[in-house]
Design a protein around this motif. Structure first.
Motif, PDB file in Angstrom:
ATOM      1  N   PHE A  40       0.677  48.785  18.699  1.00 25.23           N
ATOM      2  CA  PHE A  40       0.472  48.899  20.148  1.00 25.23           C
ATOM      3  C   PHE A  40      -0.859  48.265  20.545  1.00 25.23           C
ATOM      4  CE2 PHE A  40      -0.685  50.745  24.163  1.00 25.23           C
ATOM      5  CZ  PHE A  40       0.523  50.905  24.841  1.00 25.23           C
ATOM      6  N   LEU A  41      -1.909  48.563  19.813  1.00 21.65           N
ATOM      7  CA  LEU A  41      -3.209  47.967  20.118  1.00 21.65           C
ATOM      8  C   LEU A  41      -3.170  46.455  19.962  1.00 21.65           C
ATOM      9  CD1 LEU A  41      -5.769  50.428  18.459  1.00 21.65           C
ATOM     10  CD2 LEU A  41      -5.258  50.148  20.890  1.00 21.65           C
ATOM     11  N   LEU A  42      -2.455  45.981  18.939  1.00 23.15           N
ATOM     12  CA  LEU A  42      -2.353  44.548  18.701  1.00 23.15           C
ATOM     13  C   LEU A  42      -1.673  43.845  19.874  1.00 23.15           C
ATOM     14  CD1 LEU A  42      -2.880  42.280  16.645  1.00 23.15           C
ATOM     15  CD2 LEU A  42      -0.655  42.794  15.626  1.00 23.15           C
ATOM     16  N   GLU A  43      -0.671  44.483  20.470  1.00 25.14           N
ATOM     17  CA  GLU A  43       0.025  43.890  21.609  1.00 25.14           C
ATOM     18  C   GLU A  43      -0.729  44.104  22.917  1.00 25.14           C
ATOM     19  OE1 GLU A  43       3.932  45.505  21.667  1.00 25.14           O
ATOM     20  OE2 GLU A  43       4.435  44.834  19.629  1.00 25.14           O
ATOM     21  N   TYR A  44      -1.470  45.182  23.016  1.00 22.38           N
ATOM     22  CA  TYR A  44      -2.124  45.559  24.274  1.00 22.38           C
ATOM     23  C   TYR A  44      -3.416  44.788  24.519  1.00 22.38           C
ATOM     24  CZ  TYR A  44      -4.661  48.577  27.573  1.00 22.38           C
ATOM     25  OH  TYR A  44      -5.380  49.058  28.641  1.00 22.38           O
ATOM     26  N   LEU A  45      -4.152  44.499  23.461  1.00 22.59           N
ATOM     27  CA  LEU A  45      -5.457  43.863  23.614  1.00 22.59           C
ATOM     28  C   LEU A  45      -5.322  42.352  23.406  1.00 22.59           C
ATOM     29  CD1 LEU A  45      -7.641  46.443  21.643  1.00 22.59           C
ATOM     30  CD2 LEU A  45      -7.399  46.214  24.124  1.00 22.59           C
ATOM     31  N   PRO A  46      -5.547  41.558  24.425  1.00 24.36           N
ATOM     32  CA  PRO A  46      -5.299  40.107  24.324  1.00 24.36           C
ATOM     33  C   PRO A  46      -6.231  39.388  23.365  1.00 24.36           C
ATOM     34  CG  PRO A  46      -6.370  40.653  26.413  1.00 24.36           C
ATOM     35  CD  PRO A  46      -6.006  41.949  25.776  1.00 24.36           C
ATOM     36  N   THR A  47      -7.399  39.949  23.096  1.00 24.42           N
ATOM     37  CA  THR A  47      -8.353  39.276  22.209  1.00 24.42           C
ATOM     38  C   THR A  47      -8.226  39.727  20.759  1.00 24.42           C
ATOM     39  OG1 THR A  47     -10.008  40.956  22.805  1.00 24.42           O
ATOM     40  CG2 THR A  47     -10.031  38.889  24.045  1.00 24.42           C
ATOM     41  N   LEU A  48      -7.275  40.633  20.478  1.00 24.72           N
ATOM     42  CA  LEU A  48      -7.082  41.127  19.110  1.00 24.72           C
ATOM     43  C   LEU A  48      -6.026  40.267  18.424  1.00 24.72           C
ATOM     44  CD1 LEU A  48      -8.007  43.356  17.156  1.00 24.72           C
ATOM     45  CD2 LEU A  48      -6.133  44.776  18.011  1.00 24.72           C
ATOM     46  N   ASN A  49      -6.374  39.640  17.334  1.00 23.21           N
ATOM     47  CA  ASN A  49      -5.497  38.679  16.650  1.00 23.21           C
ATOM     48  C   ASN A  49      -5.056  39.201  15.291  1.00 23.21           C
ATOM     49  OD1 ASN A  49      -5.993  36.687  18.740  1.00 23.21           O
ATOM     50  ND2 ASN A  49      -7.999  36.386  17.786  1.00 23.21           N
TER      51      ASN A  49
END
Length: 605
Positions: A406-415
């Motif tokens: 969820f965090l990976l999809e929610y945060l645009p700068t997280l790769n």
């Protein structure tokens, strides 16, 4: 010497000899202790008890491989005794195993079609924050009132038009005579519907208890051994019921046990992959049923909503002339760790909740309103700012992987920067995501064995408590844990012992870094098929016991937070699933971030 004296002498010698032989075949390091599990600070394995006592006062650096390979061979011509016999006299944690072996008649099984419920002292007018008492009368197929307790019910209130719902306060009370009580607080205005579901009748639970007590080896796991082109697959388990030679993969420092049958013509060191075998698990579980018991696992008895004695849609008005919802618990605190995880409403005896406590929250228009702390949504920019310079470590099962994803999809700068070494990596990890702009890292590791997933590399299976010991933690480190879905195939003794290892690792972590935040995600409700295998091995009845043990073992560990997602999944309109709906995961993440990003924790005013 008389003939009788000679016979007695021979008998004594035979007993002594058999005891010596039995002792010589027992694998080292797994001798059971006959201690009461109510004193859960004692461990179930002798080597584990000594090592854990040492760990409480030591800050060790773990450099050992995930498994230390030992060979277990018999020393005589007979086969070694099955591990299933070790400690069979020990009762399960805080449970009653006085199994009734009376012949089961399906007409006597608690019937969801005949069982009824009603509101006690039904009123013409209700206002928000009023409490209601729902009384349940269990009946059999002949409409006869049941005289015994033990049924497993779940209940909720809801309004589908408002996407509003709530679980009952505390636990449903079993009066032991076929009647039950559930209490609710009314948090929203408008219509409130009541739903009571018979999850598992007491007669089915009686069968499940017998099987659990007699057969800790129910789930079938397999290990793949390979040397060159030669491949062998053998069975593995904590309680391996086998007459073959065993490879002992017990964790050397903690004593957490794991055994595999030794493959012919291959060494134990050739173990390279692990998986759970659902087809063999189903076959083995069905073989454990006695004649006639399978009839009790019919769809008409399991996971069925009860009928009502009266129309139970009540209308609630606001006591402040306002429409909507009302927080019935005033002055909610900031979301931050308490001195210990002993939350209000959680007792020290098995983690059960008194009905005087309020449910952990409720939904209104699909938004979770916590009764525990002042949880709130944060903007993407606020979350990125909060997570700047932080490192999140997730150790758990696939329901915790949902948080990572969820965090990976929610945060645009997280790769996503994961190296997918094996086809199982996307499930069991290790997974890594990085946000170079904000210097934020998120990592997911599956907890150690037991694991039921598809074939995975053994070298990637690490015990979570050993990984926690390796952390170089500080105030910017956040550890998130959960362990339940893969532990329905082990005994409560085994689960408790595993949690003690985790608790001791968290205590050592706190000693190294008192400002490190630890969050434990509780178990969530789940669906299970109407089959003996699913009901026996995956039911909420057993998951609820695991969750209670977790709360009890962890209640006094400093600086941790237990996020109760049981209530969040029990009442939501999308239903119960082992992997909750994204709407539910969103609210779970809101709770997590409310603790991670608490203004008090981050030094803001």
């Amino acid at each position: 010497m008389s003939t009788g004296g000679v016979r007695k002498c021979i008998l004594v010698c035979m007993i002594l000899l058999s005891g010596i032989c039995y002792k010589s075949y027992r694998p080292t390091g797994v001798q059971r202790m006959t201690v009461s599990l109510n004193g859960f600070y004692q461990n179930s394995f002798s080597s584990r008890s000594a090592s854990n006592e040492k760990y409480k006062h030591s800050d060790r650096k773990s450099t050992h491989p995930p498994f230390v390979i030992r060979h277990v061979y018999p020393t005589g011509p007979e086969s070694p005794p099955s591990l299933v016999t070790y400690g069979r006299d020990l009762p399960a944690y805080n449970d009653n195993y006085n199994i009734d072996t009376t012949t089961l008649l399906t007409s006597q099984i608690t019937s969801p079609r005949k069982s009824k419920y009603e509101i006690i002292d039904l009123k013409n007018k209700y206002v928000t924050c009023d409490k209601i008492h729902v009384f349940i009368q269990a009946r059999d197929d002949w409409n006869r009132p049941k005289q015994n307790g033990g049924d497993y019910f779940r209940a909720r209130i809801y309004n589908d038009n408002l996407n509003a719902s709530s679980s009952n306060n505390g636990d449903i009370i079993d009066h032991g005579n076929g009647t039950y009580s559930a209490y609710f607080t009314l948090p929203w205005t408008g219509l409130v519907n009541i739903e009571v579901t018979l999850m598992i009748p007491s007669e089915v639970i009686r069968i499940v208890k017998r099987i659990y007590h007699e057969n800790p080896y129910r789930m079938v796991y397999e290990g793949k051994f390979q040397s060159g082109k030669k491949i062998k697959i053998t069975k593995c388990h904590i309680h391996l019921d086998s007459s073959r030679l065993l490879c002992n993969f017990t964790d050397e420092l903690s004593g957490q046990p794991w055994f595999c049958e030794k493959p012919k013509n291959l060494p134990c060191s050739s173990w390279i992959e692990h998986h759970g075998n659902p087809a063999l698990t189903q076959k083995r579980t069905n073989e454990l049923l006695l004649p006639g018991e399978e009839d009790a696992f019919q769809t008409k008895y399991i996971r069925r909503v009860l009928r009502r004695l009266q129309p139970l849609a009540i209308k609630v008005q606001s006591n402040e002339q306002l429409e909507g919802y009302h927080l019935c618990k005033a002055h909610l605190p900031f979301c931050r760790p308490r001195p210990s995880a002993r939350n209000p409403g959680l007792s020290s005896a098995g983690g059960s909740r008194p009905t005087s406590s309020m449910t952990s929250g409720f939904y209104y228009r699909d938004v979770w309103h916590s009764n525990v702390c002042n949880a709130r949504y944060l903007s993407t920019a606020a979350v990125q700012s909060c997570l700047r310079n932080k490192r999140l470590y997730f150790y758990g099962d696939s329901t915790l992987r949902q948080w990572y994803n969820f965090l990976l999809e929610y945060l645009p700068t997280l790769n996503n920067v994961t190296f997918y070494e094996h086809k199982s990596t996307y499930k069991v990890g290790p997974l890594t995501a990085e946000d170079p702009k904000n210097n934020f890292t998120s990592r997911f590791f599956h907890h150690g064995l037991p694991i039921r997933n598809t074939w995975m590399l053994v070298k990637n299976i690490q015990y979570e408590f050993n990984e926690i010991d390796k952390l170089r933690a500080d105030k910017n480190t956040v550890v998130v844990l959960n362990m339940w879905a893969h532990f329905t195939g082990v005994t409560l003794d085994d689960y408790q012992s595993r949690l003690i290892c985790v608790r001791n690792a968290l205590t050592r972590l706190y000693q190294r870094s008192p400002e490190t935040l630890v969050i434990i995600k509780s178990a969530n409700t789940r669906s299970f098929a109407y089959t003996p295998t699913s009901t026996i091995n995956f039911s909420d009845w057993y998951v609820m016991k695991l969750d209670a043990i977790m709360r009890d073992v962890m209640k006094d560990v400093p600086n941790i937070v237990i996020i109760d997602v049981w209530d969040m999944t029990n009442c939501h309109h999308t239903g119960s699933d082992v992997h909750p709906h994204d709407l539910v995961v969103r609210e779970e993440i809101k709770m997590m971030l409310s603790y991670v990003c608490s203004s008090k924790r981050n030094g803001s005013t």
